[in-house]
Design a protein around this motif. Sequence first.
Motif, mmCIF file in Angstrom:
data_model
loop_
_atom_site.group_PDB
_atom_site.id
_atom_site.type_symbol
_atom_site.label_atom_id
_atom_site.label_comp_id
_atom_site.label_asym_id
_atom_site.label_seq_id
_atom_site.Cartn_x
_atom_site.Cartn_y
_atom_site.Cartn_z
ATOM 1 N N ASP A 113 0.813 -1.167 -0.105
ATOM 2 C CA ASP A 113 -0.161 -0.058 -0.186
ATOM 3 C C ASP A 113 0.810 1.275 -0.218
ATOM 4 N N VAL A 114 1.040 1.736 -1.266
ATOM 5 C CA VAL A 114 1.987 2.913 -1.401
ATOM 6 C C VAL A 114 1.212 4.115 -1.317
ATOM 7 N N ARG A 115 1.654 5.101 -0.447
ATOM 8 C CA ARG A 115 0.755 6.252 -0.193
ATOM 9 C C ARG A 115 1.561 7.168 -0.463
ATOM 10 N N ILE A 116 1.152 8.017 -1.520
ATOM 11 C CA ILE A 116 1.926 9.215 -2.166
ATOM 12 C C ILE A 116 0.858 10.415 -2.323
ATOM 13 N N PRO A 117 1.036 11.404 -1.839
ATOM 14 C CA PRO A 117 0.203 12.730 -1.830
ATOM 15 C C PRO A 117 -0.076 12.972 -3.272
ATOM 16 N N GLU A 118 -1.139 13.486 -3.516
ATOM 17 C CA GLU A 118 -1.540 13.926 -5.014
ATOM 18 C C GLU A 118 -0.892 15.323 -5.162
ATOM 19 N N ASP A 119 -0.894 16.014 -4.176
ATOM 20 C CA ASP A 119 -0.684 17.646 -4.308
ATOM 21 C C ASP A 119 0.861 17.702 -4.053
ATOM 22 N N LEU A 120 1.814 16.933 -4.378
ATOM 23 C CA LEU A 120 3.167 17.226 -4.221
ATOM 24 C C LEU A 120 3.550 18.458 -5.013
ATOM 25 N N PRO A 121 4.466 19.116 -4.264
ATOM 26 C CA PRO A 121 4.727 20.426 -4.942
ATOM 27 C C PRO A 121 6.231 20.106 -6.150
ATOM 28 N N VAL A 122 6.269 21.106 -6.525
ATOM 29 C CA VAL A 122 7.608 21.433 -7.668
ATOM 30 C C VAL A 122 8.718 22.024 -6.463
ATOM 31 N N ILE A 123 9.881 21.418 -6.595
ATOM 32 C CA ILE A 123 11.057 22.251 -5.508
ATOM 33 C C ILE A 123 12.119 22.509 -6.643
ATOM 34 N N ASN A 124 13.079 23.098 -6.001
ATOM 35 C CA ASN A 124 14.368 23.568 -6.500
ATOM 36 C C ASN A 124 15.408 22.759 -5.993
ATOM 37 N N SER A 125 16.075 21.697 -6.603
ATOM 38 C CA SER A 125 17.191 20.990 -6.317
ATOM 39 C C SER A 125 17.870 20.334 -7.518
ATOM 40 N N ILE A 153 2.847 -1.263 4.099
ATOM 41 C CA ILE A 153 2.365 0.194 3.858
ATOM 42 C C ILE A 153 3.851 1.200 3.813
ATOM 43 N N VAL A 154 3.992 1.798 2.894
ATOM 44 C CA VAL A 154 5.058 2.889 2.458
ATOM 45 C C VAL A 154 4.194 4.024 2.307
ATOM 46 N N GLU A 155 4.763 5.042 3.117
ATOM 47 C CA GLU A 155 3.879 6.267 3.255
ATOM 48 C C GLU A 155 4.855 7.463 2.783
ATOM 49 N N VAL A 156 4.473 8.345 2.169
ATOM 50 C CA VAL A 156 5.402 9.520 1.748
ATOM 51 C C VAL A 156 4.611 10.748 2.366
ATOM 52 N N THR A 157 5.480 11.675 2.912
ATOM 53 C CA THR A 157 4.760 13.139 3.388
ATOM 54 C C THR A 157 5.656 14.248 3.109
ATOM 55 N N GLY A 163 12.078 27.687 6.597
ATOM 56 C CA GLY A 163 13.212 27.617 5.565
ATOM 57 C C GLY A 163 13.398 26.548 5.162
ATOM 58 N N GLU A 164 13.011 25.366 5.488
ATOM 59 C CA GLU A 164 13.069 23.775 5.217
ATOM 60 C C GLU A 164 12.051 23.327 4.277
ATOM 61 N N PHE A 165 12.309 22.318 3.577
ATOM 62 C CA PHE A 165 11.335 21.419 2.847
ATOM 63 C C PHE A 165 11.878 20.273 3.326
ATOM 64 N N ARG A 166 10.810 19.679 3.928
ATOM 65 C CA ARG A 166 10.842 18.066 4.667
ATOM 66 C C ARG A 166 10.147 16.868 3.958
ATOM 67 N N LEU A 167 10.665 15.892 3.551
ATOM 68 C CA LEU A 167 10.067 14.800 2.763
ATOM 69 C C LEU A 167 10.609 13.457 3.539
ATOM 70 N N CYS A 168 9.428 12.833 3.798
ATOM 71 C CA CYS A 168 9.687 11.700 4.730
ATOM 72 C C CYS A 168 9.100 10.384 3.992
ATOM 73 N N VAL A 169 9.746 9.200 4.301
ATOM 74 C CA VAL A 169 9.287 7.947 3.876
ATOM 75 C C VAL A 169 9.222 7.055 5.054
ATOM 76 N N ARG A 170 7.819 6.660 5.304
ATOM 77 C CA ARG A 170 7.634 6.052 6.462
ATOM 78 C C ARG A 170 7.296 4.586 5.968
ATOM 79 N N ASP A 171 7.434 3.347 6.862
ATOM 80 C CA ASP A 171 7.143 1.954 6.615
ATOM 81 C C ASP A 171 6.674 1.449 8.045
ATOM 82 N N ASN A 172 6.039 0.368 7.663
ATOM 83 C CA ASN A 172 5.636 -0.540 8.968
ATOM 84 C C ASN A 172 6.491 -1.765 9.012
#
Length: 238
Positions: A113-125, A153-157, A163-172
Motif C-alpha cells: 500500500d504505497v501512499r503518495i500525496p496527490e498535491d506534491l509540490p515542485v521544488i528547486n534541487s 505500507i510505505v507512506e510519503v509525506t 526555511g526547510e522542505f521536509r520529505l519523509c518515507v515511513r514504513d511499517n
Amino acid sequence: MTEKTETVPTLTSEEMLNLFGVLSHDLKSPIFSIDGFSELLQSDYADKLDEDGRDFLARIRSSVGHMKRTLDEMSHVVKLLSRPQVIGPVALKDLFEEIRLRFANLIDEGKVDVRIPEDLPVINSDPERLREAISALFSNALTFTDRGAGERIVEVTTDRADGEFRLCVRDNGLGFEMKYGAQIFDLGLKLDKQRGTGPGYGLFVAKRISEGLGGTIEMDSTPGEGSRFCLNLPDRSS
C-alpha cells in the motif's frame, strides 16, 4: 629525537573516478566471460547435467547477474556524487512516478500500500541526486519487512517550515533499535545481512546527497513497528 613524518599525496576526485572506471572495466571483462560460458553450458549442456548440476549452474548465473548489477549501480553512484550539482525545478509528482516504476516488481509482489500525496509540490534541487536519495529510502522501506503481502505500507509525506522542505518515507516494516542510529548511515553497514541484494550503500548515499544539498537526514524507528526517514532540505522555492 624528533620523528619525521612524510606527507603522502592523496588522490583527487578525478583520479578516484578514473581509478574506479579502470577497476570496473577490468572486473567486467571476466564477469562477462563467466556469464557467456555459463549461458552456453545452460543452453547446450543442460541435458548432460543432473538436477544438482543444473541448480549449481543457475546459482552461478544468478550471482553473475548480481555482480553486473552491483558494478553498474556503483558506477552510477560514483559518477553522480563526483559531478557538480545542477539545481533546477523538480516536479516531485513526476519523480515519484519514476520511482514507482523502478520498484514496480517489489510493490506488486508484496501488494504494498504505497501512499503518495496527490498535491506534491515542485521544488528547486538537483533532480538526479534527489531521485537517488529518495530511491534509497524507498528501497529500504520495501526491503526490510516481515509483513505478508497486502499488509505492507510505505507512506510519503512532505511539509515546509522554518526555511526547510521536509520529505519523509515511513514504513511499517522491521524497524530497528535506535541505539544503532549513529551507525545506520555507515558505508556498507547492514543490520540484517540476510536482507537485500545490494552492497549496502543506499542510506550512506542518501545522507551524503542530503548534506551535499545543504540539508540533513534524520530517522526514527521502533522494532516491529517500522521506520521513518526524512530528508530536510533548504527551501529554495522563493
